[in-house]
Design a protein around this motif. Structure first.
Motif, PDB file in Angstrom:
ATOM      1  N   ARG A 195       0.831  -1.209   0.000  1.00  0.00           N
ATOM      2  CA  ARG A 195       0.000   0.000   0.000  1.00  0.00           C
ATOM      3  C   ARG A 195       0.865   1.257   0.000  1.00  0.00           C
ATOM      4  O   ARG A 195       0.582   2.227  -0.702  1.00  0.00           O
ATOM      5  CB  ARG A 195      -0.924  -0.016   1.215  1.00  0.00           C
ATOM      6  N   ASP A 196       1.949   1.253   0.776  1.00  0.00           N
ATOM      7  CA  ASP A 196       2.870   2.393   0.788  1.00  0.00           C
ATOM      8  C   ASP A 196       3.496   2.593  -0.591  1.00  0.00           C
ATOM      9  O   ASP A 196       3.661   3.726  -1.051  1.00  0.00           O
ATOM     10  CB  ASP A 196       3.985   2.188   1.827  1.00  0.00           C
ATOM     11  N   LEU A 197       3.857   1.494  -1.254  1.00  0.00           N
ATOM     12  CA  LEU A 197       4.421   1.591  -2.599  1.00  0.00           C
ATOM     13  C   LEU A 197       3.418   2.173  -3.591  1.00  0.00           C
ATOM     14  O   LEU A 197       3.771   3.022  -4.410  1.00  0.00           O
ATOM     15  CB  LEU A 197       4.893   0.216  -3.081  1.00  0.00           C
ATOM     16  N   MET A 198       2.169   1.742  -3.490  1.00  0.00           N
ATOM     17  CA  MET A 198       1.137   2.249  -4.393  1.00  0.00           C
ATOM     18  C   MET A 198       0.925   3.749  -4.181  1.00  0.00           C
ATOM     19  O   MET A 198       0.764   4.503  -5.144  1.00  0.00           O
ATOM     20  CB  MET A 198      -0.180   1.506  -4.198  1.00  0.00           C
ATOM     21  N   ARG A 199       0.947   4.180  -2.942  1.00  0.00           N
ATOM     22  CA  ARG A 199       0.794   5.612  -2.660  1.00  0.00           C
ATOM     23  C   ARG A 199       1.964   6.407  -3.243  1.00  0.00           C
ATOM     24  O   ARG A 199       1.771   7.504  -3.779  1.00  0.00           O
ATOM     25  CB  ARG A 199       0.694   5.839  -1.156  1.00  0.00           C
ATOM     26  N   ALA A 200       3.162   5.850  -3.143  1.00  0.00           N
ATOM     27  CA  ALA A 200       4.342   6.525  -3.704  1.00  0.00           C
ATOM     28  C   ALA A 200       4.218   6.646  -5.226  1.00  0.00           C
ATOM     29  O   ALA A 200       4.530   7.693  -5.800  1.00  0.00           O
ATOM     30  CB  ALA A 200       5.614   5.775  -3.329  1.00  0.00           C
ATOM     31  N   VAL A 201       3.742   5.602  -5.876  1.00  0.00           N
ATOM     32  CA  VAL A 201       3.552   5.634  -7.324  1.00  0.00           C
ATOM     33  C   VAL A 201       2.493   6.678  -7.680  1.00  0.00           C
ATOM     34  O   VAL A 201       2.660   7.467  -8.616  1.00  0.00           O
ATOM     35  CB  VAL A 201       3.158   4.238  -7.855  1.00  0.00           C
ATOM     36  N   ALA A 202       1.411   6.714  -6.929  1.00  0.00           N
ATOM     37  CA  ALA A 202       0.327   7.659  -7.200  1.00  0.00           C
ATOM     38  C   ALA A 202       0.790   9.112  -7.043  1.00  0.00           C
ATOM     39  O   ALA A 202       0.284  10.006  -7.729  1.00  0.00           O
ATOM     40  CB  ALA A 202      -0.854   7.390  -6.280  1.00  0.00           C
TER      41      ALA A 202
END
Length: 121
Positions: A44-51
């Motif tokens: 989830r943290d990775l997805m937020r960083a990508v977003a």
């Protein structure tokens, strides 16, 4: 509880941590600073960083969840489940005497429930 932990430092790039997570087939890594738990890096943290627009040099320390909830090895599964459900997260570090000794995932809890559920006829 998993004891074969994937740990990283906060200076590792997000691209490198994502590769390590894929190689080990895990959804979270524990972030250690000076041998102590500083955070957790999750899918989830990775997805937020990508977003947010991932930079090539973005580091784990910039996007990790700092100071995550933890449990002790002798805490009950019920306590772990309560923390995870109410906190809205799927991974919970297990800490004993300031040292990370494992991690419990929501998958671990589901397996325990499956194993203890009565079987129908």
């Amino acid at each position: 509880m998993a004891r074969d932990l994937l740990t990283v430092g906060p200076e590792l790039t997000l691209v490198d941590v994502a590769r390590r997570m894929v190689e080990r087939n895990v959804g979270a890594v524990l972030v250690l600073e000076d041998g102590e738990l500083a955070g957790i890096m999750t899918e989830r943290d990775l997805m937020r960083a990508v977003a947010r627009g991932l930079r090539d040099d973005a580091t784990v320390g910039e996007s990790m969840t700092r100071h995550p909830e933890t449990i002790a090895p002798d805490d009950s599964l019920g306590h772990a489940a309560t923390l995870m459900i109410h906190g809205g997260f799927r991974h919970l570090p297990v800490v004993e005497g300031g040292e990370v000794v494992g991690i419990v995932s929501i998958r671990d809890l589901v397996h325990v429930l499956e194993d203890s559920a009565p079987r129908g006829a």
